[in-house]
Design an enzyme around this catalytic site. Sequence first.
Site, mmCIF file in Angstrom:
data_model
loop_
_atom_site.group_PDB
_atom_site.id
_atom_site.type_symbol
_atom_site.label_atom_id
_atom_site.label_comp_id
_atom_site.label_asym_id
_atom_site.label_seq_id
_atom_site.Cartn_x
_atom_site.Cartn_y
_atom_site.Cartn_z
ATOM 1 N N TRP A 107 1.359 -1.318 -0.027
ATOM 2 C CA TRP A 107 -0.605 -0.282 0.025
ATOM 3 C C TRP A 107 0.746 0.864 0.306
ATOM 4 O O TRP A 107 0.444 2.150 -0.639
ATOM 5 C CB TRP A 107 -0.983 -0.318 1.401
ATOM 6 C CG TRP A 107 -2.661 -0.896 1.125
ATOM 7 C CD1 TRP A 107 -2.615 -2.095 1.922
ATOM 8 C CD2 TRP A 107 -3.221 -1.760 -0.669
ATOM 9 N NE1 TRP A 107 -3.417 -2.829 1.030
ATOM 10 C CE2 TRP A 107 -3.903 -2.216 -0.419
ATOM 11 C CE3 TRP A 107 -3.313 -0.547 -1.434
ATOM 12 C CZ2 TRP A 107 -4.921 -3.050 -1.165
ATOM 13 C CZ3 TRP A 107 -3.944 -0.640 -2.152
ATOM 14 C CH2 TRP A 107 -4.965 -1.827 -2.182
ATOM 15 N N ASP A 176 -1.849 6.325 5.988
ATOM 16 C CA ASP A 176 -3.332 5.453 5.108
ATOM 17 C C ASP A 176 -3.554 5.135 6.931
ATOM 18 O O ASP A 176 -2.552 3.137 6.884
ATOM 19 C CB ASP A 176 -2.372 4.143 4.629
ATOM 20 C CG ASP A 176 -3.682 4.202 4.118
ATOM 21 O OD1 ASP A 176 -4.619 3.943 3.971
ATOM 22 O OD2 ASP A 176 -3.390 3.379 2.597
ATOM 23 N N LYS A 200 -12.891 -1.671 5.600
ATOM 24 C CA LYS A 200 -11.902 -2.409 5.655
ATOM 25 C C LYS A 200 -12.706 -2.457 7.161
ATOM 26 O O LYS A 200 -12.869 -3.531 7.701
ATOM 27 C CB LYS A 200 -10.411 -2.074 6.160
ATOM 28 C CG LYS A 200 -10.210 -1.837 4.437
ATOM 29 C CD LYS A 200 -9.874 -3.265 4.236
ATOM 30 C CE LYS A 200 -9.539 -2.348 2.210
ATOM 31 N NZ LYS A 200 -8.403 -2.022 2.316
#
Length: 363
Positions: A107, A176, A200
């Site tokens: 990511w 993030d 999520k």
Amino acid sequence: MVDHRVFNFAPGPATLPEEVLKQAADEMLNWQGLGMGVMEVSHRGKAFMACYEEAVADLRELMNIPETYAVLFLQGGAIGENAAIPMNLMPLAKNGPKADFVVTGIWTEKSVKEAAKYGQVNIAASSAADGFNSIPDQKDWQLSEDAAYVHICSNETVGGVEFQYVPKVSKPLVADVSSNILSRVWDINDFGVLFGGAQKNIGPAGLSIVIVRKELLGHAMPITPIVWDWTKQSESDSMLNTPPTYGIYLAGLVFKWLKRQGGVAAMEKQNIAKSNLLYNYIDQSSLFTSKVHAACRSRMNVTFFLKDETLNDAFVEGAAKLGLVNIKGHKSVGGMRASIYNAMPMKGVEALVAYMKEFERGC
Ligand SMILES: *Cc1c(COP(=O)(O)O)cnc(C)c1O
């Protein structure tokens, strides 16, 4: 075909609290006695505005977000924000657009690639050489003097690596938090920006959340698409265009559910207990193993391997038969991954560990 709910260990979109889904189902056709569902009402109408304001207020309460921070409900996911962040913040750098990155997995790799389109990126540290199984020690970070901000990923969803502390840096910290927002207590003042997709640990895909220190607003590059201009979105209560209304409504229901559970501190306690149960079993097992360094194991995404990889398919199939689904690891990592977000009950983790024990006994 099954006629009951399974334990869904998917990394995202992920399992949601049953109570929340039931309420949403009950209200689908007629919300608040309006004779319409949430999806069918105007985002500027009284009913939806109240729903939006309550969701923002509940998130502020849950995360203890001070008034010096703006809370934005946007679209485009965390990947969209990977572009929005440099466009909104890089101009703050004094010698031309620039930012620092600590790379801990796929990511942050993606964030670096996207940001490089808008300015200079400095890789302050990377755990690539370690297969992304650790987090580089902060004393080894090569931060640059003239960067606008420092970008990290608080929880690498694919590798299963999580910061167990919030790094203190002299520049605004941009994190993030897609896969561990609301799972542990943070002091928001330690961050410049927290951002993530909702799918999520919050609600449905399509909603992204940005929490930004107001001081950092007002510097967007002129090329910034208006929907990702945080200043303009903040000035219009995230309603510069039609926001993802259903996602905001569902996130609001999840925030209420979190409050009923006792808030983020209670969830953190539960998340420690759930992840410990799995890691403790893995650590004493002769069949299962974890590659992630103990100090940075994720409480949300538990990655593990079978020492005999030829048993992978049998393990996954056996689990599915018991209603334990989506435990296969990401293709770039292999092995297994159990994503155990807030909405995964302790019972689900207990069932998974019981199955792992049973499987190991049969080997
Ligand atoms: C899932 C995920 C993303 C991607 O988010 P999208 O909403 O699909 O854009 C980015 N970062 C992390 C840490 C993630 O877990």
